[in-house]
Design an enzyme around this catalytic site. Structure first.
Site, PDB file in Angstrom:
ATOM      1  N   GLY A  73       0.740  -1.150  -0.099  1.00  0.00           N
ATOM      2  CA  GLY A  73      -0.028  -0.096  -0.225  1.00  0.00           C
ATOM      3  C   GLY A  73       0.776   1.113  -0.119  1.00  0.00           C
ATOM      4  O   GLY A  73       0.431   2.154  -0.726  1.00  0.00           O
ATOM      5  N   GLN A 181      -7.786   0.196   3.285  1.00  0.00           N
ATOM      6  CA  GLN A 181      -8.723  -0.517   4.491  1.00  0.00           C
ATOM      7  C   GLN A 181     -10.042  -1.070   3.888  1.00  0.00           C
ATOM      8  O   GLN A 181     -10.933  -1.720   4.561  1.00  0.00           O
ATOM      9  CB  GLN A 181      -8.918   0.539   5.453  1.00  0.00           C
ATOM     10  N   CYS A 326       2.869   6.748  18.269  1.00  0.00           N
ATOM     11  CA  CYS A 326       3.321   7.227  16.667  1.00  0.00           C
ATOM     12  C   CYS A 326       4.450   6.402  16.596  1.00  0.00           C
ATOM     13  O   CYS A 326       5.267   5.948  17.380  1.00  0.00           O
ATOM     14  CB  CYS A 326       3.583   8.710  17.001  1.00  0.00           C
TER      15      CYS A 326
HETATM   16  N1  PLP Z   1      -3.026   3.128   3.745  1.00  0.00           N
HETATM   17  C1  PLP Z   1      -3.666   2.810   4.724  1.00  0.00           C
HETATM   18  C2  PLP Z   1      -5.082   3.386   4.998  1.00  0.00           C
HETATM   19  C3  PLP Z   1      -3.339   1.700   5.535  1.00  0.00           C
HETATM   20  O1  PLP Z   1      -4.190   1.314   6.604  1.00  0.00           O
HETATM   21  C4  PLP Z   1      -2.010   1.279   5.418  1.00  0.00           C
HETATM   22  C5  PLP Z   1      -1.521   0.253   6.266  1.00  0.00           C
HETATM   23  O2  PLP Z   1      -1.770   0.197   7.363  1.00  0.00           O
HETATM   24  C6  PLP Z   1      -1.213   1.632   4.339  1.00  0.00           C
HETATM   25  C7  PLP Z   1      -1.712   2.724   3.546  1.00  0.00           C
HETATM   26  C8  PLP Z   1       0.185   1.112   3.999  1.00  0.00           C
HETATM   27  O3  PLP Z   1       0.049  -0.183   3.436  1.00  0.00           O
HETATM   28  P1  PLP Z   1       1.257  -1.265   3.534  1.00  0.00           P
HETATM   29  O4  PLP Z   1       1.158  -1.865   4.983  1.00  0.00           O
HETATM   30  O5  PLP Z   1       0.811  -2.331   2.710  1.00  0.00           O
HETATM   31  O6  PLP Z   1       2.604  -0.462   3.175  1.00  0.00           O
END
Ligand code: PLP
Length: 391
Positions: A73, A181, A326
Site C-alpha cells: 500500500g 482499508q 506514533c
Molecule cells: N494506507 C492505509 C489506509 C493503511 O491502513 C496502510 C497500512 O496500515 C497503508 C496505506 C500502508 O499499506 P502497507 O502496509 O501495505 O504498506
C-alpha cells in the site's frame, strides 16, 4: 495463561487463509521460474501473475491492463501521488489531501511540499468526514491532484469518494484514493467511484504482506516510481513477487465472493462489541456511527493511556491497538483523532478493535468482560481519574 486469545487488530494486518496459502504454495516450490524467462517453467509464473491481475481487476470492476502490482500500500500511494502530479504537471503544482490520511499519503504530500509543490490539507468534521463543499472551495486552477482515502484506518469512517472525485474531475485535477482499508471489506468499484488512481494492499484482506497494486485508469500515462528492467509494462521494475501476487489475487477474489455475508456477519458482531464497550463510563465511539467499516470498533476511553490499555489487553490474550502511539516514538496522540477536534488528553485514551469473520460472539463477550476490568485498574492508578472523582 490468559483464558482465551482474541485477535482484534485486523486493520493492522490479517492472517492469510488456508485457501490463499494453497494458491501460493506451488509458486514457492514447483513453479518458481522467473516470469521474465522464456522456458515453460517461467510461463507458469507468468500465468499465475496474469490470473491474479484478472482477479484484482474483476474485484475492483477495472480492466486487467489497468492493474499494476507493487510492493504494498505504501508504494502504491507514493507512486500514485508522485507520478500523478507529474502526469498532470500542465495544470500546476497544487495538491489537496486530508488531515486523516495514512502517513503513506500525508508524508508523501509533505515531502512534495518541500520539493516545491503547494499543499492544502482539508480538515474533517467530528465524525471524520471530508466535506465535498470544502473540497470544491479548495480546488484551484493549478490543482494537479487530490488524494482522499475511501476508509480511515483508525476510525473506520467511509468518505463520499464518488462525490469528491466528480468535483475533482470538473476541475481537471487527478483523483487518487487509498483503498487499503476498504478493498475486500466493502464494495470498491473504480467506475462507480470515478477515480483515476486507487491503491490496495494484500495483507489487509487475508493476502500476504509486502504486495499491493495500483489501479491506473486507462488513458492515464504515469511514469514509473521504480526504474530497472522494465517489468509491469515498464511501469514497476523488479522481479515479480509471484507467490504473493498470486496470494493477493486469490484473497481479494475470495473476500469479494463472500462480501455480502461477511459484511452482515461482521457488522452484527461489531455492533455487539461497540454496545459492550460503550457501557464503560466516559467512553465514546470515534468515527461515523453509520458510514463506517463493518469491522472497526474505535473508541476514546477517558482518563487512560491507550498504550497501557493495549499492553494489559495483551496480558489478557487480546491483540488490539491504540492510535496514540506514533511510529516515530513521539508521545503525540494520533493525528486522526486530533483532526476530529478531540482534546489531546482524550485522544491519548484511544483504542481500536478491528474484527473480521474469523471472530465469533465468544471473542466479543470476552473483550467486553475483560476491558472494563482493565479500565478500572488503570483508572485507579491515574491521577486524572483521582482529580475527576474529587470533582
Ligand atoms: N494506507 C492505509 C489506509 C493503511 O491502513 C496502510 C497500512 O496500515 C497503508 C496505506 C500502508 O499499506 P502497507 O502496509 O501495505 O504498506
Amino acid at each position: 495463561m490468559p483464558a482465551r486469545t482474541v485477535y482484534a487488530d485486523n486493520a493492522a494486518t490479517t492472517a492469510i487463509s488456508q485457501k490463499v496459502l494453497s494458491a501460493m504454495t506451488p509458486f514457492l516450490i514447483e513453479n518458481y521460474g522467473n516470469p521474465s524467462s522464456i522456458y515453460s517453467l517461467a510461463a507458469k509464473s507468468r500465468h499465475g501473475i496474469e490470473t491474479a491481475r484478472v482477479q484484482v481487476a474483476e474485484a475492483l470492476n477495472a480492466q486487467a491492463e489497468e492493474i499494476f502490482f507493487t510492493g504494498g500500500g505504501t508504494e502504491s500511494d507514493n507512486w500514485a501521488i508522485r507520478s500523478g502530479v507529474l502526469a498532470n504537471a500542465k495544470k500546476g503544482k497544487h495538491i489537496i489531501t486530508t488531515a486523516i490520511e495514512h502517513p503513506a499519503v500525508l508524508n508523501t504530500c509533505k515531502a512534495l511540499k518541500k520539493e516545491g509543490y503547494e499543499l492544502t490539507v482539508l480538515g474533517v468534521d467530528a465524525l471524520g468526514r471530508v466535506s465535498p463543499e470544502d473540497l470544491r472551495a479548495a480546488l484551484r486552477e493549478d490543482t494537479a491532484l487530490v488524494s482522499v482515502m475511501i476508509a480511515n484506518n483508525e476510525i473506520g469512517t467511509i468518505e463520499p469518494i464518488a462525490r469528491l472525485a466528480a468535483i475533482t474531475k470538473e476541475n481537471g485535477a487527478l483523483f487518487h484514493t487509498d483503498a487499503v482499508q476498504a478493498a475486500g471489506h466493502v464494495a470498491v468499484d473504480v467506475k462507480k467511484l470515478g477515480v483515476d488512481l486507487l491503491s490496495i494492499s494484500g495483507h489487509k484482506f487475508k493476502g500476504p504482506k509486502g504486495v499491493g497494486a495500483l489501479f491506473i485508469r486507462k488513458g492515464l500515462r504515469l511514469s514509473p516510481l521504480i526504474i530497472g528492467g522494465g517489468h509491469e509494462r515498464g511501469l514497476r521494475s523488479g522481479t515479480e513477487n509471484v507467490a504473493s501476487i498470486v496470494g493477493m489475487g486469490a484473497a481479494l477474489e475470495d473476500a469479494c465472493a463472500k462480501l455480502t455475508t461477511s459484511v452482515r456477519y461482521t457488522r452484527k458482531l461489531c455492533k455487539r462489541l461497540i454496545d459492550g464497550v460503550l457501557k464503560i463510563p466516559y467512553t465514546r465511539l470515534t468515527g461515523d456511527p453509520d458510514d463506517r467499516l463493518p469491522g472497526t470498533a474505535s473508541f476514546v476511553i477517558e482518563f487512560i493511556e491507550g498504550e497501557s490499555m493495549v499492553l494489559m489487553l495483551d496480558g489478557a490474550g487480546i491483540s488490539a491497538s491504540s492510535g496514540s502511539a506514533c511510529s516515530s516514538g513521539s508521545l503525540d496522540p494520533s493525528h486522526v483523532l486530533l483532526a476530529l477536534g478531540l482534546p489531546h488528553e482524550v485522544a491519548h485514551g484511544s483504542l481500536r478493535l478491528t474484527i473480521n469473520e474469523d471472530n465469533d460472539e465468544e471473542d466479543i463477550d470476552y473483550i467486553a468482560a475483560e476491558l472494563p476490568r482493565i479500565v478500572s485498574r488503570l483508572r485507579e492508578m491515574s491521577p486524572l481519574w483521582d482529580d475527576k472523582k474529587k470533582g
